[in-house]
Motif scaffolding. Structure first.
Motif, PDB file in Angstrom:
ATOM      1  N   LEU A 127     -43.993  19.118  76.234  1.00 53.35           N
ATOM      2  CA  LEU A 127     -43.078  20.221  76.533  1.00 53.35           C
ATOM      3  C   LEU A 127     -41.899  20.202  75.597  1.00 53.35           C
ATOM      4  O   LEU A 127     -41.624  21.297  75.155  1.00 53.35           O
ATOM      5  CB  LEU A 127     -42.778  20.339  78.076  1.00 53.35           C
ATOM      6  CG  LEU A 127     -43.944  20.414  78.971  1.00 53.35           C
ATOM      7  CD1 LEU A 127     -43.501  20.125  80.469  1.00 53.35           C
ATOM      8  CD2 LEU A 127     -44.313  21.896  79.003  1.00 53.35           C
ATOM      9  N   LEU A 128     -41.336  19.114  75.658  1.00 53.78           N
ATOM     10  CA  LEU A 128     -40.184  19.080  74.947  1.00 53.78           C
ATOM     11  C   LEU A 128     -40.243  19.225  73.264  1.00 53.78           C
ATOM     12  O   LEU A 128     -39.254  19.089  72.591  1.00 53.78           O
ATOM     13  CB  LEU A 128     -39.379  17.749  75.169  1.00 53.78           C
ATOM     14  CG  LEU A 128     -38.954  17.326  76.786  1.00 53.78           C
ATOM     15  CD1 LEU A 128     -38.408  16.145  76.936  1.00 53.78           C
ATOM     16  CD2 LEU A 128     -37.828  18.375  77.246  1.00 53.78           C
ATOM     17  N   THR A 129     -41.490  18.686  72.803  1.00 51.97           N
ATOM     18  CA  THR A 129     -41.682  18.866  71.343  1.00 51.97           C
ATOM     19  C   THR A 129     -42.684  20.454  71.100  1.00 51.97           C
ATOM     20  O   THR A 129     -42.992  20.614  70.024  1.00 51.97           O
ATOM     21  CB  THR A 129     -42.399  17.862  70.924  1.00 51.97           C
ATOM     22  OG1 THR A 129     -43.708  17.680  71.895  1.00 51.97           O
ATOM     23  CG2 THR A 129     -41.675  16.563  71.005  1.00 51.97           C
ATOM     24  N   PHE A 130     -42.417  21.201  72.020  1.00 47.51           N
ATOM     25  CA  PHE A 130     -42.982  22.448  72.026  1.00 47.51           C
ATOM     26  C   PHE A 130     -44.360  22.570  71.552  1.00 47.51           C
ATOM     27  O   PHE A 130     -44.965  23.597  71.002  1.00 47.51           O
ATOM     28  CB  PHE A 130     -42.330  23.584  71.153  1.00 47.51           C
ATOM     29  CG  PHE A 130     -40.670  23.355  71.299  1.00 47.51           C
ATOM     30  CD1 PHE A 130     -40.383  24.067  72.471  1.00 47.51           C
ATOM     31  CD2 PHE A 130     -39.792  22.693  70.574  1.00 47.51           C
ATOM     32  CE1 PHE A 130     -38.909  24.001  72.546  1.00 47.51           C
ATOM     33  CE2 PHE A 130     -38.484  22.691  70.818  1.00 47.51           C
ATOM     34  CZ  PHE A 130     -37.992  23.529  71.846  1.00 47.51           C
ATOM     35  N   GLN A 131     -45.290  21.546  72.200  1.00 47.04           N
ATOM     36  CA  GLN A 131     -46.666  21.660  71.860  1.00 47.04           C
ATOM     37  C   GLN A 131     -47.542  22.111  73.033  1.00 47.04           C
ATOM     38  O   GLN A 131     -48.066  21.416  73.827  1.00 47.04           O
ATOM     39  CB  GLN A 131     -47.293  20.124  71.679  1.00 47.04           C
ATOM     40  CG  GLN A 131     -46.291  19.445  70.317  1.00 47.04           C
ATOM     41  CD  GLN A 131     -46.982  17.939  70.152  1.00 47.04           C
ATOM     42  OE1 GLN A 131     -48.025  17.748  69.931  1.00 47.04           O
ATOM     43  NE2 GLN A 131     -46.021  16.914  70.220  1.00 47.04           N
ATOM     44  N   VAL A 132     -47.093  23.296  73.146  1.00 46.80           N
ATOM     45  CA  VAL A 132     -48.028  24.160  74.363  1.00 46.80           C
ATOM     46  C   VAL A 132     -48.905  25.124  73.973  1.00 46.80           C
ATOM     47  O   VAL A 132     -48.420  26.123  73.562  1.00 46.80           O
ATOM     48  CB  VAL A 132     -46.908  24.670  75.318  1.00 46.80           C
ATOM     49  CG1 VAL A 132     -47.555  25.335  76.540  1.00 46.80           C
ATOM     50  CG2 VAL A 132     -45.966  23.395  75.709  1.00 46.80           C
ATOM     51  N   PRO A 133     -50.245  24.901  73.773  1.00 45.52           N
ATOM     52  CA  PRO A 133     -51.037  25.843  73.292  1.00 45.52           C
ATOM     53  C   PRO A 133     -51.106  27.168  74.157  1.00 45.52           C
ATOM     54  O   PRO A 133     -50.963  27.067  75.204  1.00 45.52           O
ATOM     55  CB  PRO A 133     -52.351  25.316  73.118  1.00 45.52           C
ATOM     56  CG  PRO A 133     -52.235  23.749  73.216  1.00 45.52           C
ATOM     57  CD  PRO A 133     -51.078  23.680  73.744  1.00 45.52           C
ATOM     58  N   ALA A 134     -50.920  28.528  73.682  1.00 44.84           N
ATOM     59  CA  ALA A 134     -51.163  29.477  74.434  1.00 44.84           C
ATOM     60  C   ALA A 134     -49.916  29.582  75.321  1.00 44.84           C
ATOM     61  O   ALA A 134     -50.160  29.921  76.514  1.00 44.84           O
ATOM     62  CB  ALA A 134     -52.694  29.754  75.126  1.00 44.84           C
ATOM     63  N   PHE A 135     -48.810  29.272  74.890  1.00 47.08           N
ATOM     64  CA  PHE A 135     -47.990  29.268  75.833  1.00 47.08           C
ATOM     65  C   PHE A 135     -47.349  30.666  76.483  1.00 47.08           C
ATOM     66  O   PHE A 135     -46.760  30.942  77.441  1.00 47.08           O
ATOM     67  CB  PHE A 135     -46.390  28.999  74.896  1.00 47.08           C
ATOM     68  CG  PHE A 135     -45.936  29.760  73.772  1.00 47.08           C
ATOM     69  CD1 PHE A 135     -45.320  30.893  73.954  1.00 47.08           C
ATOM     70  CD2 PHE A 135     -46.636  29.784  72.606  1.00 47.08           C
ATOM     71  CE1 PHE A 135     -45.039  31.769  72.875  1.00 47.08           C
ATOM     72  CE2 PHE A 135     -46.256  30.680  71.388  1.00 47.08           C
ATOM     73  CZ  PHE A 135     -45.491  31.572  71.433  1.00 47.08           C
TER      74      PHE A 135
END
Length: 261
Positions: free
Chosen positions: A193-201
């Protein structure tokens, strides 16, 4: 006595039970090429699994964000007295965020269990209080990040600290409601979450709400240096307004996308 060896006659069977060349495993034959399918798994890049996300819901829309903006301008008169308005509105703002947390926990719980009219239990209320405390402390690193990105200090340090507190409850607090620190994979989840690794955000209503507040805060910097001499151009009014409007816009975009997908 003479003995003669009997000649062994070699025959080739063409019966159906005998293995043919097409039935043989080429990997067992010497010098045979390795089939391409053996490299399929090795050549594929590892895919990032999606984080669990709450089902889109109308009740997860942060209407309290719009209410806070309205109250700051029309009740606390933040345009004319920034610091007193931020001071006097703190309790009301935290109360509205806590109320949204109650609604969000209830909505997520009912969606997961397919039951209605079931509010959070005692343990969930305790977790909600702990999440509020964590969000208060999370304002400290956010304050440092704001300073790194050029936020003013000195006479405006207090206003920057209030901005960090508001941003913490717009970003960290809603994510804590979905991705609980008590989960087994909480460490890996929060790193992503903190490194913006969220697929299909864009399908994650709560995550897009948090990202929308950051984008709105960033866009809120634009009006400050303009030579308009307006009261609402004072630090950090436009950033605060952009953050709250952005949080609602991000959640609304994700919700509408889920409806019309």
């Amino acid at each position: 006595m003479s003995s003669a060896r009997k000649k062994v006659k070699k025959t080739v069977s063409f019966s159906r039970n005998s293995p043919s060349l097409s039935d043989r495993n080429p990997s067992t034959e010497p010098g045979s090429p390795v089939p391409e399918s053996a490299f399929d798994l090795a050549d594929e890049e590892p895919k990032l699994n999606e984080l669990p996300k709450p089902s889109p819901a109308f009740m997860l829309l942060p209407f309290h964000s719009l209410a806070i903006v309205y109250a700051l301008f029309h009740h606390y008169n933040i345009s004319s007295k920034v610091t007193p308005a931020l001071n006097s509105s703190t309790l009301a703002v935290l109360t509205l965020h806590f109320g949204f947390g109650l609604i969000a926990l209830t909505t997520i719980k009912n969606k997961n269990k397919a039951k209605r009219h079931r509010g959070p239990n005692g343990g969930e209320l305790v977790y909600l209080v702990i999440s509020s405390i964590i969000s208060c402390f999370a304002a400290i690193p956010i304050f440092v990040i704001l300073l790194v990105f050029g936020a003013p200090i000195g006479s405006l340090t207090k206003e920057t600290a209030f901005l960090a507190l508001h941003l913490s409850f717009l970003t960290v607090f809603p994510l804590l409601l979905v991705y609980k620190l008590t989960d087994l994979d909480a460490g890996d989840t929060w790193i992503r979450l903190l490194t913006f690794q969220v697929p299909a955000f864009y399908k994650n209503q709560v995550y897009l709400q948090a990202m929308g507040s950051l984008v709105g805060c960033w866009l809120g910097v634009i009006p400050i240096p303009l030579d308009w001499d307006r009261d609402w151009q004072q630090w950090p009014i436009t950033l605060l307004t952009g953050a709250y409007v952005g949080s609602f816009a991000g959640s609304l975009i994700s919700y509408l996308y889920s409806i019309f997908e």
